[in-house]
Design an enzyme around this catalytic site. Sequence first.
Site, PDB file in Angstrom:
ATOM      1  N   HIS A  81       0.828  -1.206   0.000  1.00 23.45           N
ATOM      2  CA  HIS A  81       0.000   0.000   0.000  1.00 23.45           C
ATOM      3  C   HIS A  81       0.865   1.261   0.000  1.00 23.45           C
ATOM      4  O   HIS A  81       0.639   2.188  -0.787  1.00 23.45           O
ATOM      5  CB  HIS A  81      -0.925  -0.001   1.226  1.00 23.45           C
ATOM      6  CG  HIS A  81      -1.659   1.284   1.436  1.00 23.45           C
ATOM      7  ND1 HIS A  81      -2.643   1.726   0.575  1.00 23.45           N
ATOM      8  CD2 HIS A  81      -1.558   2.239   2.400  1.00 23.45           C
ATOM      9  CE1 HIS A  81      -3.110   2.894   1.010  1.00 23.45           C
ATOM     10  NE2 HIS A  81      -2.470   3.228   2.112  1.00 23.45           N
ATOM     11  N   ASP A 126     -11.786   2.382   6.829  1.00 19.67           N
ATOM     12  CA  ASP A 126     -11.343   3.755   7.101  1.00 19.67           C
ATOM     13  C   ASP A 126     -11.732   4.619   5.893  1.00 19.67           C
ATOM     14  O   ASP A 126     -10.913   4.903   5.024  1.00 19.67           O
ATOM     15  CB  ASP A 126      -9.824   3.737   7.316  1.00 19.67           C
ATOM     16  CG  ASP A 126      -9.264   5.116   7.559  1.00 19.67           C
ATOM     17  OD1 ASP A 126      -9.982   5.969   8.108  1.00 19.67           O
ATOM     18  OD2 ASP A 126      -8.093   5.339   7.198  1.00 19.67           O
ATOM     19  N   GLU A 152     -10.827   2.205   2.807  1.00 18.00           N
ATOM     20  CA  GLU A 152      -9.571   1.516   3.097  1.00 18.00           C
ATOM     21  C   GLU A 152      -9.919   0.262   3.897  1.00 18.00           C
ATOM     22  O   GLU A 152     -10.509   0.343   4.976  1.00 18.00           O
ATOM     23  CB  GLU A 152      -8.608   2.414   3.882  1.00 18.00           C
ATOM     24  CG  GLU A 152      -8.154   3.617   3.061  1.00 18.00           C
ATOM     25  CD  GLU A 152      -6.959   4.373   3.644  1.00 18.00           C
ATOM     26  OE1 GLU A 152      -6.720   4.275   4.861  1.00 18.00           O
ATOM     27  OE2 GLU A 152      -6.275   5.078   2.863  1.00 18.00           O
ATOM     28  N   GLU A 167      -9.161  -2.483   6.313  1.00 14.22           N
ATOM     29  CA  GLU A 167      -8.187  -2.593   7.397  1.00 14.22           C
ATOM     30  C   GLU A 167      -8.653  -3.612   8.438  1.00 14.22           C
ATOM     31  O   GLU A 167      -9.807  -4.042   8.447  1.00 14.22           O
ATOM     32  CB  GLU A 167      -7.996  -1.228   8.085  1.00 14.22           C
ATOM     33  CG  GLU A 167      -7.647  -0.098   7.121  1.00 14.22           C
ATOM     34  CD  GLU A 167      -7.099   1.133   7.798  1.00 14.22           C
ATOM     35  OE1 GLU A 167      -6.785   1.066   9.004  1.00 14.22           O
ATOM     36  OE2 GLU A 167      -6.979   2.168   7.122  1.00 14.22           O
ATOM     37  N   ARG A 173     -10.346  11.499  -0.603  1.00 11.39           N
ATOM     38  CA  ARG A 173      -8.978  11.735  -1.101  1.00 11.39           C
ATOM     39  C   ARG A 173      -8.731  13.188  -1.467  1.00 11.39           C
ATOM     40  O   ARG A 173      -7.610  13.691  -1.330  1.00 11.39           O
ATOM     41  CB  ARG A 173      -8.717  10.860  -2.334  1.00 11.39           C
ATOM     42  CG  ARG A 173      -8.852   9.374  -2.089  1.00 11.39           C
ATOM     43  CD  ARG A 173      -7.808   8.873  -1.109  1.00 11.39           C
ATOM     44  NE  ARG A 173      -8.004   7.450  -0.834  1.00 11.39           N
ATOM     45  CZ  ARG A 173      -7.431   6.814   0.170  1.00 11.39           C
ATOM     46  NH1 ARG A 173      -6.644   7.460   1.011  1.00 11.39           N
ATOM     47  NH2 ARG A 173      -7.648   5.538   0.368  1.00 11.39           N
ATOM     48  N   GLU A 186      -5.836   2.806  -5.074  1.00 12.22           N
ATOM     49  CA  GLU A 186      -4.864   1.914  -5.694  1.00 12.22           C
ATOM     50  C   GLU A 186      -5.502   1.069  -6.800  1.00 12.22           C
ATOM     51  O   GLU A 186      -4.893   0.860  -7.843  1.00 12.22           O
ATOM     52  CB  GLU A 186      -4.287   0.969  -4.627  1.00 12.22           C
ATOM     53  CG  GLU A 186      -3.494   1.652  -3.535  1.00 12.22           C
ATOM     54  CD  GLU A 186      -3.311   0.748  -2.326  1.00 12.22           C
ATOM     55  OE1 GLU A 186      -4.128   0.848  -1.382  1.00 12.22           O
ATOM     56  OE2 GLU A 186      -2.366  -0.055  -2.339  1.00 12.22           O
ATOM     57  N   THR A 191     -15.512   6.165  10.484  1.00 11.49           N
ATOM     58  CA  THR A 191     -14.715   4.944  10.419  1.00 11.49           C
ATOM     59  C   THR A 191     -15.651   3.812  10.840  1.00 11.49           C
ATOM     60  O   THR A 191     -16.227   3.872  11.926  1.00 11.49           O
ATOM     61  CB  THR A 191     -13.524   5.016  11.393  1.00 11.49           C
ATOM     62  OG1 THR A 191     -12.769   6.206  11.122  1.00 11.49           O
ATOM     63  CG2 THR A 191     -12.631   3.792  11.261  1.00 11.49           C
ATOM     64  N   LYS A 234     -10.579  12.061   6.829  1.00 14.75           N
ATOM     65  CA  LYS A 234     -10.800  10.781   7.493  1.00 14.75           C
ATOM     66  C   LYS A 234     -11.827  10.865   8.622  1.00 14.75           C
ATOM     67  O   LYS A 234     -12.464   9.868   8.944  1.00 14.75           O
ATOM     68  CB  LYS A 234      -9.482  10.302   8.135  1.00 14.75           C
ATOM     69  CG  LYS A 234      -8.311  10.170   7.171  1.00 14.75           C
ATOM     70  CD  LYS A 234      -8.362   8.840   6.450  1.00 14.75           C
ATOM     71  CE  LYS A 234      -7.019   8.549   5.762  1.00 14.75           C
ATOM     72  NZ  LYS A 234      -7.015   7.196   5.185  1.00 14.75           N
TER      73      LYS A 234
END
Lengths: 406, 406
Positions: A126, A227, A193, A195, A231, A354, A251, A247
């Site tokens: 990552h 998360d 994200e 996680e 961006r 990604e 969450t 962020k």
Amino acid sequence: MPSFDVPEGDPFGPHNLPYGVFSRSGSDSGARTVGVRLGDQVLDAGAAARALASPYASLLSRPTLGPLLAAGRTTWSDVRRALTTWVTVPSHRETIAPFLHPLSSVALHLPFEVADYVDFYASENHARNVGRIFRPDATEPLTPNWKHLPIGYHGRSGTVVVSGTDVARPSGQRKSPTDPAPVFGPSVRLDIEAEVGFVVGVPSPMGSPVPLSSFREHVFGLCLLNDWSARDLQSWEYVPLGPFLGKSFATSVSAWITPLDALDEARVSPPERTHPLLPYLDDSAEDPYGYDLRISVAVNGHVVSEPPFSTMYWTAAQQLAHLTVNGASLRTGDLYASGTVSGPAPDQRGSLLELTWNGRDPLALPTGERAFLEDGDEVTLTAWAPGPHGTRVGLGEVRGRVRPAG
Amino acid sequence: MPSFDVPEGDPFGPHNLPYGVFSRSGSDSGARTVGVRLGDQVLDAGAAARALASPYASLLSRPTLGPLLAAGRTTWSDVRRALTTWVTVPSHRETIAPFLHPLSSVALHLPFEVADYVDFYASENHARNVGRIFRPDATEPLTPNWKHLPIGYHGRSGTVVVSGTDVARPSGQRKSPTDPAPVFGPSVRLDIEAEVGFVVGVPSPMGSPVPLSSFREHVFGLCLLNDWSARDLQSWEYVPLGPFLGKSFATSVSAWITPLDALDEARVSPPERTHPLLPYLDDSAEDPYGYDLRISVAVNGHVVSEPPFSTMYWTAAQQLAHLTVNGASLRTGDLYASGTVSGPAPDQRGSLLELTWNGRDPLALPTGERAFLEDGDEVTLTAWAPGPHGTRVGLGEVRGRVRPAG
């Protein structure tokens, strides 16, 4: 181990027994209490404990996992042993049966009060992807500190929400390099994200670092965690003090906390270390605390990625040792997350950033092309790990739907 | 306004009345309860309220300010009015007297449970100094976003401690540009940051930004705050996700929370804005929420700096509006700090980093030369603000001594 009403091979069989907090709308005006998942059912653990005159009745008859988390490893093991007996020994069947409720009939809640929330950045794949995307001309995508310490930062614990909670698209400032000034509006690059979160049970006092070898004494278990990340907000705000509004809007965590004790078969060595580690992080002579968790990321029911947690460079034990090496204390309910889990293959990346290479290569989904998330999109993270005797240990899912900006 | 046992001109006279939580070692096994400072005494506010059959007896008879904070502005004003009456109207004297205790006879505690802790970076002088110190070759010391949004990040709420708590020198990784690899050990560049903290009382739900005009409905009051900083740890770790271990070992706050209502005479307009602001931050048509607080920083009793809070570019109202504009919720007990307060003059800088220009120009103290803090050093922040009729409103001090690394 036979157990009633759980099919052979169910990833939530009696070898798993994750903990959560649930309520039933019809009963006691929907009071919350500790539940343990068994297949597609929830055991009212406190009611069962009371019926069986268990010494853990009080600990399990609470509206939060807090007291259980604080009780420590010996109690964690004892309670797990008791629960295993209750759901597997036939003589308990009649006693237990009234306290099993279909999952579909209960509401699941945030299982504990989050004290401090820390997010790490522990996947080398990552970090390399992010470096290549944002600094394409750099010869080295990793920052100089990356292989020496698990980079982390504090997030907002007040906006940690349980799976199933809708997430409103956040608004904020963004500025592309070509904009003359920042503009304000709903994020146009809303991302996820994938996680794994670790839940601290036993506190530690200020001034007392927690060594690698004490990981299991403090950490109760783990959960899946999304998360959510805006961006565009993040890239404008984050220099020099790190992510903030990009962020802090939400969450999401799974409703089920899987105890570390259920995951012993899934423990693996982390990837080979390419740089020497300072002694407080050197786990070469310690029990390995990598975990072989197979994560799956789905957007609107379509799997877009399968990130392997076993590829994480920094382990949860290293993260805890780092987090406390400066003397910072731990509290019951502290939550720390791994950072985005991304494997080496393109279809193992844990973020749309990604997966679409910052929007350049949109994903073709049955519900249309996606560079980032659109309103109404639902993201679901699931995972399993190898369990004893060829079984699978299921982690609770994290699900969340994007609502339009308010 | 005469009040018993408070000398004329005392900055903690009846025009101030800050709140804290105290205990007396002899009484009720040292139970904590709400106290209100009056001169060099503490009024046991709950006991006084009970004796006077006040409707606020329950709210003030708690071991934390939490319930009072949550009660909202109308109650805050009513309670303050009641307290003012109790300590100024002669007929109450006899009733109140038994509940006044000398400050020197009580222990002061962290006055509320800190929910989320956010630290901003709102002093232009500080940000310019830091930019010049760390990026001497850059033409512009401020980052491009600085004048467009109040930069902030989340800190560790679990290590917020009350004034008087010793702070152990943190250990961690550091690496100077010439070191081939990071080294581990006690910080050799331990610093302070003189700041003002704002305490949120009334929560806000997720998805509901708090506009500038609602600042007073949510924020109860303010305190002094020392954001201890290990510069060597911080500079190695902070790229790309911001400060972490360099800050998380301890943050000290004053034991007294000064209600905003005590500081109305101290309100001033912030400095002129040099860049247009997006509407949610544009306070040109709002009541001004700059505060004329005169801070003093002393090391081992010797004043080294007098930072003027009136010079802060971003106000607390703007910080709250920014913090929530993405939909992040507020909780009772959220604490957000201004960032280092530095004025334009060299002797108005709020950190040793700036005062010694990163150690280049050590301070000559009576206790010896100082680039950064040595073991045993005691740092004390004090402050006052203009009050009604030429009075001064004192803020509670923040005091902390450096203990050697454990």
